[in-house]
Design a protein around this motif. Structure first.
Motif: not given
Length: 322
Positions: A257-263, A266-276, A304-311
């Protein structure tokens, strides 16, 4: 020979590195790991594994094509309509080569414990799993289909369904003759019992329709010993970069449920929280802690909104290219 298999392309690069590092920590740097290519986008992976002699990319094009053709026939919508799971079926190449016995792990998992118990069970079973997917058969089969209960017994559906993100099995279980037989059954109408699309329903069908017994630790272990594996479970305790479930050490953690775009963001420096998240970052930057991102901006939840994180993700990528 025993080994670990996974499936990846450059889209899941950060997740893959975290997985490989967790395998190294738990099992040692000599553990053989085979990567099945999700598609041709594997340039980053190729560059990375130059320094990992135990890790190699599967290059048997005939085997890959065989399973591509199988999936095209078994679940044509998975390929023709370009669903995001396209390429996921290439994990089936593990039934061809290179290991006699293998444990398959999705790229978005981390190993937390020895796999000795899984390989030992493979002495008695041809499929060994550890998850609670059997509580949700509707994600594997079309439970509205009356034909489902003509093909499988109720007890099978209650105990044998499993998640395709982690399983142990063996080479040679599905030769061409067996594949043709399975396809013939699907063409006779049994395809209607499969969940909409994807490799997971097909993999379950392959084992269950072939009458191959499936051992699930989550089903057979006493409640006092079994553990969860999904990041959706919020009660795991972390000690020394290992997770525990009510005192029992997890075998693996699945960032489902944590898409690779999120991880990647995060690795690029965006402060997105996800479990563990800290656990993931520990293993991702195990060998390069100086590159681990330091967050200064306020955090946001990955839910939060997937569209937000895609942007955000597109902006980060554009900035890096610029």
């Amino acid at each position: 020979m025993n080994g670990i298999c996974t499936l990846a392309n450059d889209t899941v690069y950060d997740q893959l590195i975290a997985l490989l590092n967790s395998i190294e920590v738990i099992l040692g740097s000599n553990t053989p790991v085979c990567i099945y290519p999700f598609d041709d986008q594997i340039e980053q992976i190729k560059a990375e594994i130059v320094n990992r002699p135990n890790v190699f990319i599967y290059e048997d094009s005939a085997s890959i094509q065989r399973w591509d053709m199988f999936m095209q026939a078994a679940s044509p919508q998975s390929i023709n309509r370009k669903y995001r799971i396209y390429g996921g079926h290439r994990r089936f190449c593990a039934f061809d080569n290179p290991f006699d016995n293998f444990v398959y792990m999705d790229a978005d998992t981390l190993l937390m414990n020895s796999l000795d118990g899984v390989f030992q069970k493979l002495n008695d079973y041809d499929c060994v799993v550890y998850d609670f997917q059997f509580y949700h058969p509707e994600k594997v089969y079309n439970i509205e289909s009356q034909k489902l209960f003509n093909v499988f017994e109720q007890q099978q559906l209650k105990s044998e369904i499993f998640c395709s993100g982690f399983y142990g099995s063996k080479r040679g279980l599905f030769d061409q003759e067996k594949i043709e037989w399975l396809l013939s059954k699907l063409k006779e109408g049994e395809s209607e019992i499969l969940y909409k699309t994807g490799d997971q329903p097909v993999l379950n069908y392959m084992f269950m329709r072939s009458g191959i017994p499936i051992y699930n630790f989550a089903y057979h272990l006493p409640d006092s010993e079994k553990t969860g594996s999904s990041v959706t479970s919020k009660h795991f305790e972390e000690r020394d970069n290992i997770l525990y479930d009510k005192g029992n050490r997890l075998t693996y953690i699945h960032y489902i449920g944590i898409p690779p775009s999120i991880t990647e963001a995060v690795c690029l420096g965006e402060n997105i929280e996800f479990p563990y998240r800290d656990l993931f970052l520990h293993y991702r930057y195990l060998h390069e802690p100086e590159k681990r991102p330091v967050f200064t901006a306020p955090s946001r939840s990955y839910s939060e909104s997937p569209n937000f994180f895609q942007r955000i993700f597109r902006k980060l990528k554009l900035n890096l290219r610029g």
